[in-house]
Design an enzyme around this catalytic site. Structure first.
Site, PDB file in Angstrom:
ATOM      1  N   ARG A 278       8.377  17.905   1.843  1.00 31.53           N
ATOM      2  CA  ARG A 278       8.871  16.780   1.024  1.00 31.53           C
ATOM      3  C   ARG A 278       8.355  16.834  -0.408  1.00 31.53           C
ATOM      4  O   ARG A 278       8.858  16.120  -1.275  1.00 31.53           O
ATOM      5  CB  ARG A 278       8.505  15.439   1.655  1.00 31.53           C
ATOM      6  CG  ARG A 278       7.022  15.117   1.556  1.00 31.53           C
ATOM      7  CD  ARG A 278       6.744  13.705   1.987  1.00 31.53           C
ATOM      8  NE  ARG A 278       5.312  13.474   2.102  1.00 31.53           N
ATOM      9  CZ  ARG A 278       4.775  12.275   2.258  1.00 31.53           C
ATOM     10  NH1 ARG A 278       5.541  11.222   2.350  1.00 31.53           N
ATOM     11  NH2 ARG A 278       3.474  12.125   2.359  1.00 31.53           N
TER      12      ARG A 278
ATOM     13  N   ARG B  89       7.349  11.732   6.293  1.00 30.52           N
ATOM     14  CA  ARG B  89       6.566  12.634   7.142  1.00 30.52           C
ATOM     15  C   ARG B  89       7.220  12.763   8.518  1.00 30.52           C
ATOM     16  O   ARG B  89       7.179  13.811   9.132  1.00 30.52           O
ATOM     17  CB  ARG B  89       5.134  12.114   7.309  1.00 30.52           C
ATOM     18  CG  ARG B  89       4.388  11.999   5.994  1.00 30.52           C
ATOM     19  CD  ARG B  89       3.007  11.456   6.232  1.00 30.52           C
ATOM     20  NE  ARG B  89       2.151  12.404   6.901  1.00 30.52           N
ATOM     21  CZ  ARG B  89       1.107  12.069   7.671  1.00 30.52           C
ATOM     22  NH1 ARG B  89       0.800  10.803   7.861  1.00 30.52           N
ATOM     23  NH2 ARG B  89       0.376  12.992   8.252  1.00 30.52           N
TER      24      ARG B  89
ATOM     25  N   ARG C  53      11.765  -7.685 -13.152  1.00 34.01           N
ATOM     26  CA  ARG C  53      12.685  -6.561 -12.927  1.00 34.01           C
ATOM     27  C   ARG C  53      14.120  -6.867 -13.337  1.00 34.01           C
ATOM     28  O   ARG C  53      14.956  -5.966 -13.373  1.00 34.01           O
ATOM     29  CB  ARG C  53      12.629  -6.130 -11.456  1.00 34.01           C
ATOM     30  CG  ARG C  53      11.233  -5.740 -10.977  1.00 34.01           C
ATOM     31  CD  ARG C  53      10.618  -4.624 -11.807  1.00 34.01           C
ATOM     32  NE  ARG C  53       9.288  -4.261 -11.318  1.00 34.01           N
ATOM     33  CZ  ARG C  53       8.571  -3.246 -11.785  1.00 34.01           C
ATOM     34  NH1 ARG C  53       9.040  -2.485 -12.755  1.00 34.01           N
ATOM     35  NH2 ARG C  53       7.370  -2.998 -11.301  1.00 34.01           N
TER      36      ARG C  53
ATOM     37  N   LEU D  51       8.890  -0.957  -6.859  1.00 33.87           N
ATOM     38  CA  LEU D  51       8.955  -2.177  -6.031  1.00 33.87           C
ATOM     39  C   LEU D  51       7.602  -2.498  -5.379  1.00 33.87           C
ATOM     40  O   LEU D  51       7.155  -3.653  -5.375  1.00 33.87           O
ATOM     41  CB  LEU D  51      10.053  -2.007  -4.974  1.00 33.87           C
ATOM     42  CG  LEU D  51      10.253  -3.117  -3.943  1.00 33.87           C
ATOM     43  CD1 LEU D  51      10.624  -4.441  -4.613  1.00 33.87           C
ATOM     44  CD2 LEU D  51      11.336  -2.730  -2.935  1.00 33.87           C
TER      45      LEU D  51
ATOM     46  N   ASN E 281       7.944 -14.172  -0.451  1.00 31.70           N
ATOM     47  CA  ASN E 281       8.132 -15.618  -0.594  1.00 31.70           C
ATOM     48  C   ASN E 281       8.826 -15.950  -1.918  1.00 31.70           C
ATOM     49  O   ASN E 281       8.954 -15.092  -2.799  1.00 31.70           O
ATOM     50  CB  ASN E 281       6.803 -16.357  -0.396  1.00 31.70           C
ATOM     51  CG  ASN E 281       5.808 -16.092  -1.513  1.00 31.70           C
ATOM     52  OD1 ASN E 281       6.111 -16.284  -2.691  1.00 31.70           O
ATOM     53  ND2 ASN E 281       4.611 -15.642  -1.133  1.00 31.70           N
TER      54      ASN E 281
ATOM     55  N   LEU F 182      10.788   3.795   5.137  1.00 34.61           N
ATOM     56  CA  LEU F 182      11.124   5.042   5.832  1.00 34.61           C
ATOM     57  C   LEU F 182      10.077   6.118   5.527  1.00 34.61           C
ATOM     58  O   LEU F 182       9.723   6.321   4.359  1.00 34.61           O
ATOM     59  CB  LEU F 182      12.496   5.519   5.334  1.00 34.61           C
ATOM     60  CG  LEU F 182      12.987   6.836   5.876  1.00 34.61           C
ATOM     61  CD1 LEU F 182      14.261   6.587   6.676  1.00 34.61           C
ATOM     62  CD2 LEU F 182      13.295   7.810   4.771  1.00 34.61           C
TER      63      LEU F 182
HETATM   64  C1  LIG Z   1       9.278  -3.296 -17.643  1.00 33.46           C
HETATM   65  C2  LIG Z   1       8.105  -2.846 -16.852  1.00 33.46           C
HETATM   66  C3  LIG Z   1       7.432  -1.690 -17.184  1.00 33.46           C
HETATM   67  C4  LIG Z   1       6.337  -1.248 -16.435  1.00 33.46           C
HETATM   68  N1  LIG Z   1       5.686  -0.094 -16.788  1.00 33.46           N
HETATM   69  C5  LIG Z   1       4.612   0.321 -16.091  1.00 33.46           C
HETATM   70  C6  LIG Z   1       3.914   1.521 -16.429  1.00 33.46           C
HETATM   71  O1  LIG Z   1       4.264   2.211 -17.374  1.00 33.46           O
HETATM   72  N2  LIG Z   1       2.865   1.908 -15.671  1.00 33.46           N
HETATM   73  C7  LIG Z   1       2.430   1.157 -14.610  1.00 33.46           C
HETATM   74  O2  LIG Z   1       1.461   1.533 -13.961  1.00 33.46           O
HETATM   75  N3  LIG Z   1       3.080   0.033 -14.242  1.00 33.46           N
HETATM   76  C8  LIG Z   1       4.153  -0.408 -14.956  1.00 33.46           C
HETATM   77  N4  LIG Z   1       4.798  -1.551 -14.575  1.00 33.46           N
HETATM   78  C9  LIG Z   1       4.346  -2.263 -13.375  1.00 33.46           C
HETATM   79  C10 LIG Z   1       3.471  -3.481 -13.733  1.00 33.46           C
HETATM   80  O3  LIG Z   1       2.299  -3.082 -14.413  1.00 33.46           O
HETATM   81  C11 LIG Z   1       3.080  -4.261 -12.458  1.00 33.46           C
HETATM   82  O4  LIG Z   1       2.301  -3.428 -11.625  1.00 33.46           O
HETATM   83  C12 LIG Z   1       4.270  -4.722 -11.665  1.00 33.46           C
HETATM   84  O5  LIG Z   1       5.280  -5.206 -12.510  1.00 33.46           O
HETATM   85  C13 LIG Z   1       3.852  -5.823 -10.689  1.00 33.46           C
HETATM   86  O6  LIG Z   1       3.469  -6.952 -11.453  1.00 33.46           O
HETATM   87  P1  LIG Z   1       2.295  -7.906 -11.001  1.00 33.46           P
HETATM   88  O7  LIG Z   1       1.005  -7.192 -10.872  1.00 33.46           O
HETATM   89  O8  LIG Z   1       2.329  -9.095 -11.943  1.00 33.46           O
HETATM   90  O9  LIG Z   1       2.851  -8.393  -9.581  1.00 33.46           O
HETATM   91  P2  LIG Z   1       2.072  -8.779  -8.261  1.00 33.46           P
HETATM   92  O10 LIG Z   1       1.203  -7.688  -7.787  1.00 33.46           O
HETATM   93  O11 LIG Z   1       3.118  -9.248  -7.314  1.00 33.46           O
HETATM   94  O12 LIG Z   1       1.177  -9.967  -8.699  1.00 33.46           O
HETATM   95  C14 LIG Z   1       1.743 -11.230  -9.038  1.00 33.46           C
HETATM   96  C15 LIG Z   1       0.720 -11.998  -9.846  1.00 33.46           C
HETATM   97  O13 LIG Z   1      -0.417 -12.274  -9.011  1.00 33.46           O
HETATM   98  C16 LIG Z   1      -1.606 -12.152  -9.785  1.00 33.46           C
HETATM   99  N5  LIG Z   1      -2.400 -11.037  -9.219  1.00 33.46           N
HETATM  100  C17 LIG Z   1      -1.973 -10.089  -8.344  1.00 33.46           C
HETATM  101  N6  LIG Z   1      -2.972  -9.250  -8.037  1.00 33.46           N
HETATM  102  C18 LIG Z   1      -4.040  -9.667  -8.737  1.00 33.46           C
HETATM  103  C19 LIG Z   1      -5.368  -9.191  -8.851  1.00 33.46           C
HETATM  104  N7  LIG Z   1      -5.790  -8.120  -8.178  1.00 33.46           N
HETATM  105  N8  LIG Z   1      -6.196  -9.824  -9.666  1.00 33.46           N
HETATM  106  C20 LIG Z   1      -5.799 -10.924 -10.366  1.00 33.46           C
HETATM  107  N9  LIG Z   1      -4.550 -11.433 -10.323  1.00 33.46           N
HETATM  108  C21 LIG Z   1      -3.696 -10.809  -9.504  1.00 33.46           C
HETATM  109  C22 LIG Z   1      -1.180 -11.884 -11.222  1.00 33.46           C
HETATM  110  O14 LIG Z   1      -1.018 -13.115 -11.899  1.00 33.46           O
HETATM  111  C23 LIG Z   1       0.176 -11.245 -11.048  1.00 33.46           C
HETATM  112  O15 LIG Z   1       1.037 -11.364 -12.183  1.00 33.46           O
HETATM  113  C24 LIG Z   1       5.898  -2.000 -15.319  1.00 33.46           C
HETATM  114  C25 LIG Z   1       6.579  -3.182 -14.979  1.00 33.46           C
HETATM  115  C26 LIG Z   1       7.672  -3.603 -15.719  1.00 33.46           C
HETATM  116  C27 LIG Z   1       8.404  -4.870 -15.289  1.00 33.46           C
END
Ligand SMILES: Cc1cc2nc3c(=O)[nH]c(=O)nc-3n(C[C@H](O)[C@H](O)[C@H](O)COP(=O)(O)OP(=O)(O)OC[C@H]3O[C@@H](n4cnc5c(N)ncnc54)[C@H](O)[C@@H]3O)c2cc1C
Length: 283
Positions: free
Chosen positions: A206, A115, A233, A100, A222, A112
């Site tokens: 822990r 520690r 998800r 999450l 938001n 939560l």
């Molecule tokens: C089915 C599934 C499998 C996954 N497996 C893995 C795994 O094996 N290993 C792993 O590490 N993670 C895994 N993840 C997590 C995934 O890589 C993302 O970290 C997570 O889903 C959050 O997505 P996000 O970065 O798009 O979301 P957010 O952080 O909420 O970002 C939302 C959007 O904002 C933009 N954004 C946010 N931050 C930046 C930035 N710094 N630079 C540029 N644009 C930005 C992008 O467009 C992004 O899509 C998995 C996720 C899913 C759904």
């Protein structure tokens, strides 16, 4: 030890519209406008969107649903960032919250602390695929019970060890000589030191707690960020526990703001959860 399989979501807070201020803005700009929606999240996003073109005077037909539907079609999702909810989520595992909190843009978290909070009364979240199979369930239960018992034992022993260290430190301090002269039996640590001892013990103990350990987290997000979360998800590729959470959140959000979230479809999956899809992804 309590075993949990369903997340609980409490809708803690949501927005409200200050009608007097909205009226003042409309009067100041010589326009009259009203919406057919009374939902703050739907209103604030429409009001924000209409500021871009000052399009209050002659709105197209269809009301708030049509306006927000158009925003989804043209993917002008930044206006959805004005609608915000806070949820308290309980009955989820540490592995779920690890996933999450990867959602960064538009989210705030307060979780939560393992520690500060004693986990000797912890509850555990069992994956459905294990809970539904007696053999798998007994292996899981044995592993979780052992880890739980190890945590309790470690926390107790660490507490005694750290307490002794603190007492020894105290006795070696120059301050101790004076206080001991007044009350030679007072070796009980003060409140601050007791907290520090417990924290030192729990933060080390822990390390043996499983990913299944139940946790509680307050999240504020938001509408745009929530839509992104629901799509990622609620996907068939997501892990089932977080897909269940996505479905519970969707139920709350559709009920609260149907014009923002009513485009999502839920399709049953063989594991008993629902896939979440929309014709308007990545708004
Ligand atoms: C089915 C599934 C499998 C996954 N497996 C893995 C795994 O094996 N290993 C792993 O590490 N993670 C895994 N993840 C997590 C995934 O890589 C993302 O970290 C997570 O889903 C959050 O997505 P996000 O970065 O798009 O979301 P957010 O952080 O909420 O970002 C939302 C959007 O904002 C933009 N954004 C946010 N931050 C930046 C930035 N710094 N630079 C540029 N644009 C930005 C992008 O467009 C992004 O899509 C998995 C996720 C899913 C759904």
């Amino acid at each position: 030890m309590k075993i949990i399989t369903i997340p609980t979501v409490y809708l803690l807070s949501k927005q409200s519209i200050q009608q007097g201020e909205l009226d003042r803005f409309l009067t100041d700009h010589g326009v009259s406008w009203s919406s057919d929606s009374s939902v703050a999240a739907e209103l604030v996003t429409e009001i924000a969107g209409r500021v871009c073109y000052m399009s209050y005077a002659k709105p197209r037909p269809g009301g708030n649903a049509a306006y927000l539907g158009h925003i989804k079609e043209v993917a002008h999702g930044s206006v959805f960032e004005h609608a915000v909810w806070s949820f308290l989520v309980t009955g989820v595992s540490r592995s779920l919250t690890h996933e999450l909190v990867r959602h960064r843009a538009g989210w705030a978290y307060s979780q939560l602390s393992q520690r500060y909070v004693d986990e000797s009364v912890a509850e555990y979240v069992e994956p459905d695929v294990i809970a539904s199979d007696p053999d798998l369930h007994s292996i899981w239960l044995e592993a979780v019970t052992q880890a739980h018992e190890a945590y309790v034992k470690l926390a107790d022993k660490l507490f005694e060890k750290v307490k002794l260290q603190k007492v020894m430190e105290y006795l070696r301090s120059p301050l101790a000589a004076g206080i001991m002269a007044c009350n030679p039996l007072n070796l009980e640590p003060d409140r601050e030191t007791r907290t520090a001892i417990r924290k030192t013990a729990r933060q080390a103990a822990r390390s043996v707690l499983p990913n299944a350990t139940e946790t509680k987290i307050t999240v504020t997000a938001n509408a745009r960020a929530l839509r992104h979360f629901l799509e990622q998800r609620g996907s068939v590729h997501a892990e089932p526990e977080i897909r269940k959470l996505a479905n519970v959140l969707l139920e709350v959000l559709v009920q609260d703001a149907p014009n923002l979230f009513g485009d999502y479809k839920r399709t049953p999956l063989p594991d008993g959860t629902f896939e979440i899809t929309t014709d308007h992804p990545k708004v």
